[in-house]
Write an enzyme that holds these catalytic residues in place. Sequence first.
Site, PDB file in Angstrom:
ATOM      1  N   CYS A   2      -3.937  -1.158  -2.695  1.00 21.48           N
ATOM      2  CA  CYS A   2      -4.307  -2.532  -2.974  1.00 21.48           C
ATOM      3  C   CYS A   2      -4.680  -3.252  -1.689  1.00 21.48           C
ATOM      4  O   CYS A   2      -4.671  -2.695  -0.599  1.00 21.48           O
ATOM      5  CB  CYS A   2      -3.138  -3.266  -3.630  1.00 21.48           C
ATOM      6  SG  CYS A   2      -2.451  -2.427  -5.071  1.00 21.48           S
ATOM      7  N   ARG A  47      -5.703  -5.317  -6.902  1.00 18.62           N
ATOM      8  CA  ARG A  47      -5.039  -4.088  -7.316  1.00 18.62           C
ATOM      9  C   ARG A  47      -6.017  -2.953  -7.630  1.00 18.62           C
ATOM     10  O   ARG A  47      -6.985  -3.153  -8.369  1.00 18.62           O
ATOM     11  CB  ARG A  47      -4.168  -4.340  -8.557  1.00 18.62           C
ATOM     12  CG  ARG A  47      -3.336  -3.126  -8.960  1.00 18.62           C
ATOM     13  CD  ARG A  47      -2.561  -3.373 -10.234  1.00 18.62           C
ATOM     14  NE  ARG A  47      -1.687  -2.250 -10.548  1.00 18.62           N
ATOM     15  CZ  ARG A  47      -1.144  -2.037 -11.729  1.00 18.62           C
ATOM     16  NH1 ARG A  47      -1.358  -2.892 -12.728  1.00 18.62           N
ATOM     17  NH2 ARG A  47      -0.364  -0.994 -11.931  1.00 18.62           N
ATOM     18  N   LEU A  48      -5.752  -1.793  -7.041  1.00 18.11           N
ATOM     19  CA  LEU A  48      -6.333  -0.531  -7.467  1.00 18.11           C
ATOM     20  C   LEU A  48      -5.243   0.173  -8.256  1.00 18.11           C
ATOM     21  O   LEU A  48      -4.259   0.640  -7.691  1.00 18.11           O
ATOM     22  CB  LEU A  48      -6.765   0.315  -6.268  1.00 18.11           C
ATOM     23  CG  LEU A  48      -7.347   1.701  -6.578  1.00 18.11           C
ATOM     24  CD1 LEU A  48      -8.651   1.585  -7.349  1.00 18.11           C
ATOM     25  CD2 LEU A  48      -7.567   2.495  -5.282  1.00 18.11           C
ATOM     26  N   ASN A  73       1.064  -3.077  -0.929  1.00 20.20           N
ATOM     27  CA  ASN A  73      -0.076  -2.163  -0.805  1.00 20.20           C
ATOM     28  C   ASN A  73       0.466  -0.786  -0.449  1.00 20.20           C
ATOM     29  O   ASN A  73       1.160  -0.634   0.550  1.00 20.20           O
ATOM     30  CB  ASN A  73      -1.029  -2.653   0.294  1.00 20.20           C
ATOM     31  CG  ASN A  73      -2.108  -1.634   0.632  1.00 20.20           C
ATOM     32  OD1 ASN A  73      -2.494  -0.825  -0.197  1.00 20.20           O
ATOM     33  ND2 ASN A  73      -2.595  -1.692   1.857  1.00 20.20           N
ATOM     34  N   GLY A  74       0.163   0.221  -1.270  1.00 19.02           N
ATOM     35  CA  GLY A  74       0.591   1.577  -0.951  1.00 19.02           C
ATOM     36  C   GLY A  74       1.261   2.262  -2.109  1.00 19.02           C
ATOM     37  O   GLY A  74       1.082   1.897  -3.274  1.00 19.02           O
ATOM     38  N   GLU A  75       2.035   3.291  -1.782  1.00 23.46           N
ATOM     39  CA  GLU A  75       2.773   4.060  -2.786  1.00 23.46           C
ATOM     40  C   GLU A  75       4.143   4.438  -2.221  1.00 23.46           C
ATOM     41  O   GLU A  75       4.256   4.846  -1.067  1.00 23.46           O
ATOM     42  CB  GLU A  75       2.042   5.361  -3.157  1.00 23.46           C
ATOM     43  CG  GLU A  75       0.586   5.202  -3.570  1.00 23.46           C
ATOM     44  CD  GLU A  75       0.408   4.574  -4.931  1.00 23.46           C
ATOM     45  OE1 GLU A  75       1.426   4.340  -5.619  1.00 23.46           O
ATOM     46  OE2 GLU A  75      -0.748   4.307  -5.320  1.00 23.46           O
ATOM     47  N   SER A 364      -5.474  14.322   1.891  1.00 25.73           N
ATOM     48  CA  SER A 364      -6.136  14.800   3.106  1.00 25.73           C
ATOM     49  C   SER A 364      -5.139  15.558   3.977  1.00 25.73           C
ATOM     50  O   SER A 364      -3.944  15.596   3.685  1.00 25.73           O
ATOM     51  CB  SER A 364      -6.732  13.625   3.890  1.00 25.73           C
ATOM     52  OG  SER A 364      -5.738  12.965   4.645  1.00 25.73           O
ATOM     53  N   GLY A 365      -5.637  16.124   5.060  1.00 27.87           N
ATOM     54  CA  GLY A 365      -4.787  16.895   5.968  1.00 27.87           C
ATOM     55  C   GLY A 365      -4.497  16.190   7.270  1.00 27.87           C
ATOM     56  O   GLY A 365      -4.099  16.840   8.258  1.00 27.87           O
TER      57      GLY A 365
END
Length: 621
Positions: A2, A47-48, A73-75, A364-365
């Site tokens: 977000c 919001r996404l 914002n985030g997880e 991603s890495g």
Amino acid sequence: MCGILGVINSGTIDRILVSKALGLLAKRGPDDFGEWQESGVYFGHRRLSVIDLAKTGHQPMVSFDHRFVIVFNGEIYNYKEVRCLLEPSVSNWNSDSDTEVILAAYAKWGTNCLKYFHGMFAFAIWDRKDKVLFAARDRMGIKPFYYHYSSSCFAFSSRPRSLFYLEPALSKEIDEQGLRFYLEAGYVPAPHSIYKDVRKLPPAHYLLVDKKGLRLERYWDYRHIQPELSWVHRSEEELLDELDRLVSRSVESRLISDVPLGAFLSGGIDSSLVVAIMAKRLSQPVKTFTIGFADKAYDESSHALAVAECLGTEHHCEHLQVNDLLQLLPTFQEEYDEPFFDSSAFPVMAVSRLARKHVTVSLSGDGGDELFGGYHYYQIAQKINHFFDLPPQLRSVITSLIERLPQHKFKLLSGALRQPDRASAFAFSRSIAKDFGGVLTLDLIERTKSIYALFSSAAEIFPRELHPSEQGMRLDAFYTLPDDYLQKVDVASMAFSLESRDPLLDQDLIEWAMKLPLQWKLRGGVNKYLLRKLAYRYVPQRILDRPKQGFGVPIDSWLRGPLESWAEDRLYDKTLFSKVPLDQSAVLALWKMHKSGKRNVHPLLWAILMFLNFFDRYGAE
């Protein structure tokens, strides 16, 4: 994923201006938006939707007892486990979101709630009762948090440009120290930003704002962790099993999603390992994404395809001409709110644009090189280590002899060896300025400190016995990773409303990597030794073994070709240079050197041009 912002002030809040500020975050959150306001306080959110797609996940979110308000914002990947810890004392839940878990955790544990969270995050919580703002940023700085603080106002946002709407009186004066760091390192390390009155909350920090003022605290620190020397004698298989469990657990936790997810795939060690573990955990083929180029010097799509075929992924590759990336220049200029040197942002934007056509989340890495010794700089630091044990006079003689050798690489080596200590030598090798000569005005240089001084000061915090190569890895993890590479991916992916996740940056994995002795990272001329061995468990060695390539962009030829007139419009603009602390004659000397072909000066030139372009668009009047 977000966009967040907020302001607390002693005056009135202009609804038109805060709406404009929130509008700048639209791409970060295209699915929903929300606002919350009371006297002197405003929170905004874009919001996404990724977890809990229902309206119950709407933000700003107010706690069940109406005391706390959050924008996030985030997880939080382990939010269900944290929720279980809370449930003996929390029985009323309005949603299945990680946002509500953060609120409940703060209500129960206060600032100590941060030690329970595994994830990437930037959030702010307003305590309506005690009139205290609590804000925090994740351990490695994956998610951004910019703020401005004065005696009458505290404003924060995911983007610095929003702050100038939240606080209209905010000055756009350039931060001289931030500018010097940028032109030496290619990025502005936290807590600085390019603006004097805008700060970045450093990774692994939280802040509190109340009637007493602003206070910052670090809540997690890996810099003091000692390598476990006894691990040198452990069996390789035992260490690989341990590393396998850590990486697998981290990847699996980042598969939590209520929307489609996939992964960036370059065909290198890090991204291939992440995709391979995803393939084992998911019932459907992993969606993977690569950008290919007709010019083989920049193309790694064949390597990615080989890995994709080996792992049976649903592979998507978009082939471009390298110059097609120039079409992304307007997006680049619009989305990066600070001058940004790293030109690999162009292909990252391209692969993000491709991925967003198919998924909302991509793994991603990032982080594998800094944690496990992937860059060639670390081998250089290893080779010149004992040089700094020699007497100063002997060092001077040796350096002078090396400098006389004809190849330019030896002149750069002598430049590193002339530095006063190992950390400064590493900073020189990482610098984009190197031996090009100064372009900043002399008075600015006298008032500020160099990136070399910054690195040397940071290295003093590390364990005394830490090898210079390990110092280099920690310096990169501490500065270059969050303020260059992670910022690049965050802005580039969010420009296309794509959430990017980094399983190699889980806190347990980071702490384990800090304990891993250098012998398991650099061994027999092989970099990233142990992580490479782990990747071989999943993907055949013959597919993975290739020279490190990276996301290159031909800035050098662009500046002599399609971007030449664009560059000269800025480099010869006397009015523009009159407003910035740069020596125009020194800059033009670099430009002429580059155009002549005597030397590629494009790293520093590109950084200068990005600053001039930024200042022309967003700088002080």
